[in-house]
Design a protein around this motif. Structure first.
Motif, PDB file in Angstrom:
ATOM      1  N   ARG A  72     -11.034 -11.060  15.076  1.00  0.00           N
ATOM      2  CA  ARG A  72      -9.767 -10.418  15.398  1.00  0.00           C
ATOM      3  C   ARG A  72      -9.491  -9.306  14.405  1.00  0.00           C
ATOM      4  NH1 ARG A  72      -5.679 -15.267  15.554  1.00  0.00           N
ATOM      5  NH2 ARG A  72      -7.212 -16.808  16.088  1.00  0.00           N
ATOM      6  N   PRO A  73      -8.819  -8.255  14.835  1.00  0.00           N
ATOM      7  CA  PRO A  73      -8.449  -7.219  13.858  1.00  0.00           C
ATOM      8  C   PRO A  73      -7.390  -7.764  12.903  1.00  0.00           C
ATOM      9  CG  PRO A  73      -7.488  -6.742  15.994  1.00  0.00           C
ATOM     10  CD  PRO A  73      -8.411  -7.920  16.186  1.00  0.00           C
ATOM     11  N   VAL A  74      -7.515  -7.415  11.647  1.00  0.00           N
ATOM     12  CA  VAL A  74      -6.607  -7.918  10.620  1.00  0.00           C
ATOM     13  C   VAL A  74      -5.604  -6.820  10.273  1.00  0.00           C
ATOM     14  CG1 VAL A  74      -6.438  -8.779   8.270  1.00  0.00           C
ATOM     15  CG2 VAL A  74      -8.383  -9.427   9.695  1.00  0.00           C
ATOM     16  N   ASN A  75      -4.332  -7.157  10.380  1.00  0.00           N
ATOM     17  CA  ASN A  75      -3.275  -6.222   9.975  1.00  0.00           C
ATOM     18  C   ASN A  75      -2.953  -6.475   8.510  1.00  0.00           C
ATOM     19  OD1 ASN A  75      -3.061  -5.176  12.555  1.00  0.00           O
ATOM     20  ND2 ASN A  75      -1.537  -6.681  13.166  1.00  0.00           N
ATOM     21  N   ALA A  76      -3.115  -5.478   7.678  1.00  0.00           N
ATOM     22  CA  ALA A  76      -2.826  -5.614   6.254  1.00  0.00           C
ATOM     23  C   ALA A  76      -1.482  -4.969   5.954  1.00  0.00           C
ATOM     24  CB  ALA A  76      -3.921  -4.958   5.433  1.00  0.00           C
ATOM     25  N   TYR A  77      -0.640  -5.715   5.261  1.00  0.00           N
ATOM     26  CA  TYR A  77       0.679  -5.221   4.883  1.00  0.00           C
ATOM     27  C   TYR A  77       0.796  -5.212   3.369  1.00  0.00           C
ATOM     28  CZ  TYR A  77       1.870  -6.121   9.729  1.00  0.00           C
ATOM     29  OH  TYR A  77       1.896  -6.115  11.098  1.00  0.00           O
ATOM     30  N   SER A  78       1.535  -4.255   2.860  1.00  0.00           N
ATOM     31  CA  SER A  78       1.805  -4.216   1.434  1.00  0.00           C
ATOM     32  C   SER A  78       2.997  -5.132   1.146  1.00  0.00           C
ATOM     33  CB  SER A  78       2.127  -2.784   1.019  1.00  0.00           C
ATOM     34  OG  SER A  78       2.544  -2.776  -0.319  1.00  0.00           O
TER      35      SER A  78
END
Length: 99
Positions: free
Chosen positions: A25-31
């Motif tokens: 799955r695509p990984v959403n990276a958040y700060s």
């Protein structure tokens, strides 16, 4: 009618699979710390800070001019107002801070 596929118990658990059953799955990276120094330029925070600095300046001037009674009254009031203002502004800052 569906065709059924038979597996023996030994082949099912001991034969390694060539294809993975899980799809990546695509990984959403958040700060986690979206902090900018310009956040401190909030008009409410600046107004509260300006009022506190103005009252402190007035108290210093009264003390310098020799009006000790009035400066003492300001000190008694500010002993309560400064911590309340600080914690109120801190609460306001974190309540309106966009994560």
């Amino acid at each position: 009618m569906r065709k059924t596929q038979w597996f023996s118990f030994r082949n099912l658990f001991h034969k390694p699979s060539l294809t993975s059953s899980m799809k990546p799955r695509p990984v959403n990276a958040y700060s986690f710390v979206p902090f900018s120094p310009f956040v401190m330029l909030d008009p409410t925070i600046l107004t509260i800070g300006g009022i506190v600095l103005a009252v402190a300046l007035i108290e210093w001037l009264l003390d310098r001019w020799g009006v000790m009674d009035l400066a003492d009254q300001f000190e008694k009031v500010m002993r309560f107002i400064l911590p309340v203002t600080f914690y109120g502004a801190l609460f306001y800052f974190f309540a309106t801070f966009m994560f």
